[in-house]
Every structure is written in structure tokens, then in C-alpha cells.
Enzyme design. Structure first.
Site, mmCIF file in Angstrom:
data_model
loop_
_atom_site.group_PDB
_atom_site.id
_atom_site.type_symbol
_atom_site.label_atom_id
_atom_site.label_comp_id
_atom_site.label_asym_id
_atom_site.label_seq_id
_atom_site.Cartn_x
_atom_site.Cartn_y
_atom_site.Cartn_z
ATOM 1 N N ASP A 24 -3.206 0.632 2.093
ATOM 2 C CA ASP A 24 -4.213 1.624 1.682
ATOM 3 C C ASP A 24 -3.881 3.040 2.144
ATOM 4 O O ASP A 24 -4.766 3.849 2.438
ATOM 5 C CB ASP A 24 -5.614 1.216 2.181
ATOM 6 C CG ASP A 24 -5.914 -0.230 1.844
ATOM 7 O OD1 ASP A 24 -5.493 -0.655 0.766
ATOM 8 O OD2 ASP A 24 -6.532 -0.924 2.667
ATOM 9 N N LYS A 27 -0.713 4.706 -1.743
ATOM 10 C CA LYS A 27 0.524 4.454 -2.501
ATOM 11 C C LYS A 27 0.280 4.623 -4.007
ATOM 12 O O LYS A 27 1.124 5.162 -4.719
ATOM 13 C CB LYS A 27 1.038 3.030 -2.224
ATOM 14 C CG LYS A 27 1.392 2.791 -0.763
ATOM 15 C CD LYS A 27 1.787 1.356 -0.508
ATOM 16 C CE LYS A 27 0.667 0.356 -0.687
ATOM 17 N NZ LYS A 27 -0.452 0.486 0.251
ATOM 18 N N GLY A 51 -5.040 -3.178 -4.029
ATOM 19 C CA GLY A 51 -5.933 -2.293 -4.780
ATOM 20 C C GLY A 51 -5.324 -0.907 -4.698
ATOM 21 O O GLY A 51 -5.320 -0.296 -3.639
ATOM 22 N N HIS A 52 -4.739 -0.449 -5.799
ATOM 23 C CA HIS A 52 -4.076 0.861 -5.821
ATOM 24 C C HIS A 52 -4.908 1.811 -6.680
ATOM 25 O O HIS A 52 -5.040 1.612 -7.886
ATOM 26 C CB HIS A 52 -2.646 0.716 -6.360
ATOM 27 C CG HIS A 52 -1.744 -0.049 -5.426
ATOM 28 N ND1 HIS A 52 -0.428 -0.307 -5.686
ATOM 29 C CD2 HIS A 52 -1.999 -0.582 -4.208
ATOM 30 C CE1 HIS A 52 0.097 -0.986 -4.677
ATOM 31 N NE2 HIS A 52 -0.837 -1.170 -3.764
ATOM 32 N N GLN A 235 0.288 -3.427 0.037
ATOM 33 C CA GLN A 235 -0.013 -3.606 1.477
ATOM 34 C C GLN A 235 0.875 -2.655 2.306
ATOM 35 O O GLN A 235 1.130 -1.566 1.833
ATOM 36 C CB GLN A 235 0.150 -5.075 1.899
ATOM 37 C CG GLN A 235 -0.913 -6.018 1.325
ATOM 38 C CD GLN A 235 -0.565 -6.524 -0.052
ATOM 39 O OE1 GLN A 235 0.542 -6.934 -0.310
ATOM 40 N NE2 GLN A 235 -1.523 -6.506 -0.953
HETATM 41 P P1 2SA Z 1 -4.147 -11.746 1.845
HETATM 42 O O1 2SA Z 1 -5.331 -11.738 0.930
HETATM 43 O O2 2SA Z 1 -3.673 -13.141 2.161
HETATM 44 O O3 2SA Z 1 -3.034 -10.867 1.418
HETATM 45 O O4 2SA Z 1 -4.717 -11.161 3.261
HETATM 46 C C1 2SA Z 1 -3.919 -11.171 4.418
HETATM 47 C C2 2SA Z 1 -4.055 -9.865 5.180
HETATM 48 O O5 2SA Z 1 -3.545 -8.788 4.383
HETATM 49 C C3 2SA Z 1 -4.534 -7.793 4.239
HETATM 50 N N1 2SA Z 1 -4.463 -7.171 2.902
HETATM 51 C C4 2SA Z 1 -4.742 -5.889 2.682
HETATM 52 N N2 2SA Z 1 -4.934 -4.861 3.552
HETATM 53 C C5 2SA Z 1 -5.224 -3.663 2.992
HETATM 54 N N3 2SA Z 1 -5.428 -3.467 1.644
HETATM 55 C C6 2SA Z 1 -5.252 -4.479 0.780
HETATM 56 N N4 2SA Z 1 -5.700 -4.364 -0.497
HETATM 57 C C7 2SA Z 1 -7.154 -4.089 -0.741
HETATM 58 C C8 2SA Z 1 -7.393 -2.586 -0.770
HETATM 59 C C9 2SA Z 1 -7.982 -4.807 0.336
HETATM 60 C C10 2SA Z 1 -9.470 -5.018 0.051
HETATM 61 O O6 2SA Z 1 -6.629 -1.906 -1.443
HETATM 62 O O7 2SA Z 1 -8.338 -2.084 -0.147
HETATM 63 O O8 2SA Z 1 -10.026 -4.612 -0.960
HETATM 64 O O9 2SA Z 1 -10.105 -5.647 0.935
HETATM 65 C C11 2SA Z 1 -4.830 -5.740 1.282
HETATM 66 N N5 2SA Z 1 -4.501 -6.911 0.695
HETATM 67 C C12 2SA Z 1 -4.271 -7.781 1.704
HETATM 68 C C13 2SA Z 1 -5.847 -8.568 4.383
HETATM 69 O O10 2SA Z 1 -6.941 -7.716 4.676
HETATM 70 C C14 2SA Z 1 -5.505 -9.514 5.512
HETATM 71 O O11 2SA Z 1 -5.538 -8.824 6.732
HETATM 72 P P1 GDP Z 2 -3.135 2.135 -1.748
HETATM 73 O O1 GDP Z 2 -3.472 0.688 -1.650
HETATM 74 O O2 GDP Z 2 -2.103 2.555 -0.769
HETATM 75 O O3 GDP Z 2 -2.794 2.558 -3.146
HETATM 76 O O4 GDP Z 2 -4.463 2.935 -1.361
HETATM 77 P P2 GDP Z 2 -5.969 2.642 -1.841
HETATM 78 O O5 GDP Z 2 -6.123 3.021 -3.251
HETATM 79 O O6 GDP Z 2 -6.365 1.262 -1.456
HETATM 80 O O7 GDP Z 2 -6.770 3.585 -0.851
HETATM 81 C C1 GDP Z 2 -6.514 4.963 -0.799
HETATM 82 C C2 GDP Z 2 -7.827 5.700 -1.115
HETATM 83 O O8 GDP Z 2 -7.701 7.053 -0.728
HETATM 84 C C3 GDP Z 2 -8.156 5.734 -2.599
HETATM 85 O O9 GDP Z 2 -9.542 5.757 -2.736
HETATM 86 C C4 GDP Z 2 -7.552 7.067 -3.055
HETATM 87 O O10 GDP Z 2 -8.186 7.601 -4.209
HETATM 88 C C5 GDP Z 2 -7.813 7.929 -1.848
HETATM 89 N N1 GDP Z 2 -6.819 9.001 -1.607
HETATM 90 C C6 GDP Z 2 -5.486 9.010 -1.806
HETATM 91 N N2 GDP Z 2 -4.931 10.145 -1.336
HETATM 92 C C7 GDP Z 2 -5.950 10.874 -0.830
HETATM 93 C C8 GDP Z 2 -6.016 12.139 -0.161
HETATM 94 O O11 GDP Z 2 -5.031 12.812 0.081
HETATM 95 N N3 GDP Z 2 -7.266 12.546 0.251
HETATM 96 C C9 GDP Z 2 -8.388 11.807 0.027
HETATM 97 N N4 GDP Z 2 -9.554 12.290 0.468
HETATM 98 N N5 GDP Z 2 -8.361 10.618 -0.593
HETATM 99 C C10 GDP Z 2 -7.157 10.151 -1.007
HETATM 100 MG MG MG Z 3 -5.139 -0.498 -1.364
#
Ligand code: 2SA
Ligand code: GDP
Ligand code: MG
Length: 435
Positions: A24, A27, A51-52, A235
């Protein structure tokens, strides 16, 4: 015979984008931004746990499986062999992208070797997590771990199997017999209906066929023909099953090495590795997090940064930037440049802290321990910066940024010995400063 030496550089090259923290980092925004300059964008690991988020034209779109280059018409997108694909989630996402007015067929290809996520994987993911006395990882519940378990146990069902309904049925019956025993006998849960599943998954044959490709060969041939490829990690390094904070990790290799195995792109094509780092840290799920802030400051970071899971909506844990973890991540990934994101979130802080080393049993350490037992014991040592308390949103160059912001970034570059070439000061495509 053609001579091949280290001094010769092929014009075609691949660039990897990796998360350097716990995911998060932003990316999706970076990949979308850079896709305009690349011919092909590839996802190489993970699945719909990712979740990108991409923000453009007043829209916010979250992609889980489709590469973040899909909103650039000239860009071809590939889901590589290292990804685990839930066919239902993929078709739903294709529908969403098409609804936004973008063509997907002919622009999206999926590897015939990628493994599938079946309904029993998702059920087992939640049964494992919710079992009494289980070590709770805090997974996303998308069936990722159980699907990779089957892959490595050589029992997995792959995309190519969907094109051979008889073989698919045989594999499904074998797998489900074993899974239902586990589901019923170990977890005391109702088993799944095999006939229903055979009917449902046999129908994917014609729907999925136009997207299926031998992507390993395709990608290498495209590189040989001079095309440029961006590899999109999901991730982050600290969640890598080999290099992360095991066992609190995901079940794949988000690190740059995984980009080669997860796509089939020969490693010598990879010339650049961009490490995406948030200006602070977040973690969603369980496991040690040395700089976590369980106070008002942590709440404030989460509130301003809107730190909620882009897939599950879970609240993300927040803390200060950790250079011990980051240094490790840059080394393991061979990061050649840093993309620093969410810098604007720090605008509202009078004091900004950065962790430069850890204390462990009364000793100062600078090397990141990846085992959870040790990492849970370390105490961060901080350097404190005066906040800049203004927005850098209007700046189009580094020089136009506030002097205190510049000092903070220069400090990071000196400590990390890697240049910060991309600074993100907001979620939108244009809220970006290049150096
Ligand atoms: P999994 O489901 O088996 O891959 O979970 C194992 C661990 O990897 C973490 N994990 C993540 N951490 C951050 N972001 C991820 N994607 C989503 C996002 C997460 C969400 O973009 O926000 O919506 O909750 C992601 N995917 C896997 C997970 O939290 C476990 O620690
Ligand atoms: P990813 O999984 O690495 O693609 O990141 P996520 O989409 O899960 O989470 C990043 C969050 O930060 C998203 O809501 C983006 O829209 C937001 N974001 C990305 N770059 C910036 C930034 O420079 N500033 C702010 N305020 N938000 C950002
Ligand atoms: Mg994400």
C-alpha cells in the site's frame, strides 16, 4: 555465434516496481503514471488480495488483478504465471474496466500457467484464520495461501486446465475429495458440492480462452523485439514469503527476484528497480511493526492518509518511517531509485520522526531482523525533523518544494544511498514531482 558479455546492453529492458514496506505504498498510482511510457505492464505475483488505487479524471478505481496500465490504451497488460487468479474476480474486474469505456479484449493476456483460486481455497483461508488456537496472520481472506499451497504441492488447477473441461473435472473431483475431508473432519464445516463446481468452472472455457497466452514466451519475444516492460509488484518486501517478517507474510514473492520467476522474463532483461516507499509506514494484518504508533499521532496519520485496506476496508496500522527496514528492502530488491509517496500526509505535522536504528537488549543495531520474535523486541531510535506545515501541492519541481521538505528528502537519500526520483504529493496523476 553472437557474443554475449556484461558490457553489451540490450536496448530492450524491463523495469520492476516493488513495494519496499508492508504494501500500500502507492504502487498503483506510480504504475498508472509510468504506463504511458511502457509497451507492456505485467503483474507477477499475488492475486486479488492486492488493492491498487488509481485516481484520474475525477475517478478513483481500485484494481485487484488487472495490471495498473489498463487505462492507457497503448499499453498491453499481462497477468503472469506467478499470479493466482480467481476467475470470477477477474471477469468482474474486466466488466468494471469495460464499463469505464476501456477495451480489455486484445489488450489483456493471462498466463496459461497461472494457478487458479477455487472456492475451497477461500473457504480454507477463512477456516484456518478463524480456527481456535490458530496463529492469526490477518489475511485478506481471498484464498491466496491455500492456492499457493496446492501449487507447490503440485495439486493446483491452472488457467490452461479451464480449456480442457474433462481434465478440469477430473482434477476438481480429486481436489475436492481431499479438501472436503479437511473441511468436514478438521474444521467441522459443511463440505462443498463438487457437481455444482464442475458445472460452474466448465463454463469458463469459452469466456477465458481469448485472454489465455503463453506469456513467458510472449514477453521474452516482445523484449527481443525492443519493447519495454514494466513489472508491477503487489504487497511489499516485508510481506515476502522468503524475505519478509515470516510467518506474518503473504504466500508469494513480491520482491524483484519474484518478477523474473513470476513472469518468465529472463533476469538479465531487468535493468531498473523502482522501490516505492511511503513517507511513513503502514501495515494491515498482524506481525511486528517497530515504529507503530498506538497514539493520537498514529490516528492522525491514518486519518489524513485515509489508511484503510483497498480490498477489505480494514483499518491500517500506522507509524513513522523506518529506515532500518527500508535499507534492508533496498538491498534485497536491488532498488536503483526510490519513489517517495504520500509526502503530503506529513504536511500537517509539527514534528516528523524517522527511525534510523533499533535498540535490541541494550545494544544499537542497524540491520533489520526478519524473524518476528526479534523484531517484536526492538525499540526504534528516532531522528526528529521540524515539520514544514505547508502544502507542496503547487510545486512542479524539487526546487520549488519547501526547504524543510527538501532537507527531509535529502536526508533520506544520504541515509539510504539511493536517489529519490519521484515524489508524490497527492493521489492524482498530476500531483507528482520528478527529479
Ligand atoms: P494474504 O491474504 O494471504 O495475502 O494475507 C497475508 C498477509 O499479507 C497482507 N496483505 C496485504 N497488505 C497490504 N495490502 C494488501 N492489499 C490490500 C490493500 C489489503 C486490504 O491494498 O489495502 O484491503 O486489506 C495486502 N494483501 C495481503 C495481509 O494483510 C496479511 O498480513
Ligand atoms: P498500492 O497497493 O501500493 O497500490 O496502494 P493502495 O492503493 O493500496 O494505497 C495507497 C493509497 O494512497 C490509495 O488510496 C492512493 O490513492 C493514495 N495515494 C497514493 N499516492 C498518494 C499521495 O502521494 N498522497 C496521498 N494523499 N494519497 C496517495
Ligand atoms: Mg494496496
Amino acid at each position: 555465434m553472437k557474443e554475449n558479455t556484461a558490457r553489451q546492453q540490450t536496448p530492450a529492458s524491463a523495469t520492476v516496481i516493488v513495494g519496499t514496506q508492508f504494501g500500500d505504498e502507492g504502487k498503483g498510482k506510480l504504475v498508472d503514471f509510468l504506463s504511458a511510457r511502457f509497451d507492456i505492464v505485467v503483474r507477477y505475483q499475488g492475486g486479488a488480495n492486492a488493492g491498487h488505487t488509481i485516481c484520474f479524471d475525477d475517478k478513483t478505481v481500485v484494481l485487484h488483478l488487472i495490471p495498473s496500465g489498463i487505462f492507457h490504451e497503448g499499453c498491453t497488460c499481462v497477468i503472469g504465471n506467478g499470479v493466482v487468479i480467481d476467475p470470477n474476480a477477474l471477469l468482474e474486474e474486466i466488466r468494471q474496466v469495460e464499463e469505464l469505456g476501456y477495451d480489455v479484449q486484445g489488450r489483456l493476456f493471462i498466463s496459461h500457467n497461472a494457478h487458479l483460486i477455487m472456492p475451497y481455497h477461500k473457504l480454507l483461508d477463512s477456516l484456518h484464520e478463524n480456527a481456535q488456537n490458530a496463529r492469526k496472520i490477518g489475511t485478506t481472506g481471498r484464498g491466496i495461501g491455500p492456492s499457493y499451497e496446492d501449487k507447490f504441492a503440485r495439486k493446483g488447477i491452472r488457467v490452461v486446465d479451464l480449456l480442457h473441461p474433462e481434465l478440469l473435472e477430473e482434477k476438481l473431483r480429486d481436489n475436492l475429495e481431499a479438501k472436503n475431508k479437511l473441511i468436514r473432519n478438521v474444521y467441522d464445516n459443511e463440505g462443498l458440492d463438487v457437481d455444482k463446481m464442475v458445472r460452474e468452472y466448465s463454463e469458463f472455457d469459452a469466456i477465458i480462452n481469448p485472454y489465455v497466452k503463453n506469456t513467458q514466451l510472449y514477453l521474452n519475444k516482445q523484449l527481443r523485439a525492443g519493447k519495454s516492460i514494466l513489472l508491477e509488484g503487489a504487497q511489499g518486501c516485508l510481506l515476502d514469503v522468503d524475505h519478509g517478517t515470516y510467518p506474518y507474510v503473504t504466500s508469494s514473492n513480491p520482491t524483484s527476484g519474484g518478477a523474473s520467476t513470476g513472469s518468465g522474463i529472463a533476469p538479465n532483461y531487468i535493468k531498473n528497480v523502482i522501490g516505492v516507499s511511503k513517507a511513513y509506514m503502514t501495515r494491515v494484518g498482524n506481525g511486528a511493526f517497530p515504529t507503530e504508533l498506538l497514539d493520537e499521532t498514529g490516528e492522525k496519520l491514518g486519518k489524513i492518509g485515509h489508511e484503510f485496506g483497498a480490498t477489505t476496508g480494514r483499518r491500517r496500522r500506522c507509524g513513522w518511517l523506518d529506515l532500518v527496514a527500508l535499507r534492508y528492502s533496498l538491498i534485497v530488491n536491488g532498488v536503483t531509485e526510490i519513489a517517495l509517496t504520500k509526502l503530503d500526509v506529513l504536511d500537517a505535522f509539527d514534528e516528523i520522526k524517522v527511525c534510523t536504528s533499533y535498540m535490541l537488549d541494550g545494544r544499537e543495531i542497524v540491520d533489520f531482523p526478519t524473524d518476528d520474535q526479534t523484531l517484536s523486541k526492538v525499540k526504534p531510535v528516532y531522528k526528529t525533523f521540524k515539520g514544514w506545515n505547508v502544502s507542496n501541492a503547487g510545486a512542479s519541481t524539487f526546487e520549488e518544494m519547501h526547504p524543510s521538505t527538501r532537507a527531509y528528502i535529502s536526508f533520506l537519500e544520504e541515509e539510504l544511498e539511493v536517489p529519490v526520483t519521484f515524489i508524490s504529493v497527492g493521489p492524482g496523476r498530476d500531483e507528482t514531482v520528478f527529479r
